[in-house]
Design an enzyme around this catalytic site. Sequence first.
Site, mmCIF file in Angstrom:
data_model
loop_
_atom_site.group_PDB
_atom_site.id
_atom_site.type_symbol
_atom_site.label_atom_id
_atom_site.label_comp_id
_atom_site.label_asym_id
_atom_site.label_seq_id
_atom_site.Cartn_x
_atom_site.Cartn_y
_atom_site.Cartn_z
ATOM 1 N N GLY A 142 -8.920 4.352 -0.832
ATOM 2 C CA GLY A 142 -7.565 4.092 -1.342
ATOM 3 C C GLY A 142 -7.206 5.058 -2.454
ATOM 4 C CB ALA A 185 -3.772 8.583 -0.984
ATOM 5 N N GLY A 207 -1.919 4.410 -6.304
ATOM 6 C CA GLY A 207 -2.183 3.254 -7.167
ATOM 7 C C GLY A 207 -3.481 3.311 -7.953
ATOM 8 C CG ASP A 242 -5.528 6.666 1.111
ATOM 9 O OD1 ASP A 242 -5.611 6.001 0.061
ATOM 10 O OD2 ASP A 242 -4.627 6.490 1.964
ATOM 11 C CG ASP A 278 -6.383 3.255 10.417
ATOM 12 O OD1 ASP A 278 -6.543 2.387 9.529
ATOM 13 O OD2 ASP A 278 -5.590 3.116 11.369
ATOM 14 C CG LEU A 279 -10.907 2.743 5.412
ATOM 15 C CD1 LEU A 279 -11.057 2.399 3.937
ATOM 16 C CD2 LEU A 279 -12.228 3.257 5.967
ATOM 17 C CB SER A 339 -6.670 -10.087 -5.290
ATOM 18 O OG SER A 339 -5.451 -10.732 -5.585
ATOM 19 C CE1 TYR A 386 -3.876 -8.056 -0.811
ATOM 20 C CE2 TYR A 386 -3.753 -9.908 -2.330
ATOM 21 C CZ TYR A 386 -3.960 -8.561 -2.093
ATOM 22 O OH TYR A 386 -4.251 -7.721 -3.145
ATOM 23 C CE LYS A 390 -7.584 -7.429 -1.848
ATOM 24 N NZ LYS A 390 -8.238 -6.143 -2.111
HETATM 25 P P1 NAI Z 1 -1.602 1.079 -3.240
HETATM 26 O O1 NAI Z 1 -0.781 0.698 -2.061
HETATM 27 O O2 NAI Z 1 -0.984 1.885 -4.313
HETATM 28 O O3 NAI Z 1 -2.928 1.827 -2.747
HETATM 29 C C1 NAI Z 1 -3.660 1.385 -1.661
HETATM 30 C C2 NAI Z 1 -4.231 2.585 -0.927
HETATM 31 O O4 NAI Z 1 -4.971 2.091 0.191
HETATM 32 C C3 NAI Z 1 -3.163 3.524 -0.390
HETATM 33 O O5 NAI Z 1 -3.412 4.866 -0.772
HETATM 34 C C4 NAI Z 1 -3.263 3.362 1.111
HETATM 35 O O6 NAI Z 1 -2.934 4.523 1.850
HETATM 36 C C5 NAI Z 1 -4.712 2.946 1.265
HETATM 37 N N1 NAI Z 1 -4.896 2.293 2.554
HETATM 38 C C6 NAI Z 1 -4.140 1.299 3.073
HETATM 39 N N2 NAI Z 1 -4.507 1.051 4.340
HETATM 40 C C7 NAI Z 1 -5.511 1.901 4.614
HETATM 41 C C8 NAI Z 1 -6.280 2.132 5.773
HETATM 42 N N3 NAI Z 1 -6.054 1.483 6.924
HETATM 43 N N4 NAI Z 1 -7.259 3.063 5.723
HETATM 44 C C9 NAI Z 1 -7.460 3.784 4.581
HETATM 45 N N5 NAI Z 1 -6.745 3.617 3.466
HETATM 46 C C10 NAI Z 1 -5.775 2.689 3.485
HETATM 47 O O7 NAI Z 1 -2.165 -0.282 -3.802
HETATM 48 P P2 NAI Z 1 -2.914 -0.713 -5.142
HETATM 49 O O8 NAI Z 1 -2.078 -1.698 -5.807
HETATM 50 O O9 NAI Z 1 -3.424 0.439 -5.889
HETATM 51 O O10 NAI Z 1 -4.122 -1.517 -4.490
HETATM 52 C C11 NAI Z 1 -5.484 -1.177 -4.672
HETATM 53 C C12 NAI Z 1 -6.287 -2.428 -4.387
HETATM 54 O O11 NAI Z 1 -5.995 -3.403 -5.375
HETATM 55 C C13 NAI Z 1 -5.990 -3.080 -3.035
HETATM 56 O O12 NAI Z 1 -7.203 -3.536 -2.472
HETATM 57 C C14 NAI Z 1 -5.123 -4.266 -3.410
HETATM 58 O O13 NAI Z 1 -5.239 -5.314 -2.497
HETATM 59 C C15 NAI Z 1 -5.708 -4.637 -4.761
HETATM 60 N N6 NAI Z 1 -4.837 -5.411 -5.620
HETATM 61 C C16 NAI Z 1 -3.614 -4.923 -6.008
HETATM 62 C C17 NAI Z 1 -2.815 -5.648 -6.866
HETATM 63 C C18 NAI Z 1 -1.497 -5.158 -7.348
HETATM 64 O O14 NAI Z 1 -0.739 -5.949 -7.919
HETATM 65 N N7 NAI Z 1 -1.173 -3.896 -7.189
HETATM 66 C C19 NAI Z 1 -3.237 -6.986 -7.331
HETATM 67 C C20 NAI Z 1 -4.533 -7.387 -6.899
HETATM 68 C C21 NAI Z 1 -5.298 -6.625 -6.069
#
Ligand code: NAI
Length: 285
Positions: free
Chosen positions: A8, A10, A12, A32, A41-42, A116, A157, A161
């Site tokens: 992930g 790429a 956040g 990613d 693709d995971l 989460s 979701y 988690k």
């Molecule tokens: P984000 O959407 O900014 O980043 C997630 C990354 O995962 C993206 O770069 C995306 O391309 C990648 N990704 C998604 N599907 C994929 C796949 N099939 N194969 C490979 N890569 C894939 O999200 P964020 O917020 O940075 O999330 C990071 C982690 O934190 C996630 O596991 C999310 O569930 C968790 N999380 C986020 C919260 C929030 O409020 N942002 C709260 C609690 C947990």
Amino acid sequence: MGVYVVTGAASGMGRQAADKLRAAGHTVIAVDVKEGDVVADLSTESGRSQAAAAVLAAAEGRLDGAVMAAGIGPTPSAEGLRRIVEVNYGGVVDLLQALRPALASSGNAKVVVIGSNSTTTTPTVPRRTVRALLDGDLAKAARSLRLLGPVAPALGYAASKIAVSRWARRTAVTPQWAGEGIRLNVLAPGAIMTPLLEQQLASPREAKAVNAFPVPVGGFGDAGQLADWMLFMLSDSADFLCGSVIFVDGGSDAYFRAADWPASVPLRRLPGYLWRFARFGRSRR
Ligand code: NAI
């Protein structure tokens, strides 16, 4: 300096963690679906195998740590329920199992799984979904969510988690992980301002729910600060941290669940507790 894999990476929190690790002089293997050193693709078993093989090749068989941040949020989408459980559970568990020997090679590896606070603050998450995931039946887990209507993505979701956090806790303490010097822990964020949250806020219905959700300190978390927690959990200061779930959520978990845990071992769990106690004592001798 170490070699770390970040999924992930790429966007956040994963992106912030990768940037901070690189800035500290480490080598990062960014995974990613969008872009990175390993584009995979995971959400599919073949994508996960391909990712694991590419990471092992890039790391030359030795990893100092991993951040498992790839994830899909609870927003309803064409991607569907199956993709939520595949990425959030399979994308962590399958990859870590494949990478375990490389993590063990370093002798002092650290792994941070991004969980989460939805795990402890979402009501009525179906136990059968969590069970199916922990049994490795991801198709059954997705099927179990189908009849839940508009709340299915949120429950799916949270189930993904919960399952990945429980898998991490169970796995962390085993001889193959703790015994091989790998420290496996979970970071459980609350609402953090990233593209994932922005996507939720873009839907008026979801924005209403997100904004109404109690956060005692107010506002949203910062992705850079969460990455600092990850770097701390990857550092030598975390040598004694094993199987822990660290909530960084502005107080929401404490607000809802202050009386639930920490809690003593209930009477019905005493036999299992004593059995583990005796077994561990024997293995130590
Ligand atoms: P984000 O959407 O900014 O980043 C997630 C990354 O995962 C993206 O770069 C995306 O391309 C990648 N990704 C998604 N599907 C994929 C796949 N099939 N194969 C490979 N890569 C894939 O999200 P964020 O917020 O940075 O999330 C990071 C982690 O934190 C996630 O596991 C999310 O569930 C968790 N999380 C986020 C919260 C929030 O409020 N942002 C709260 C609690 C947990």
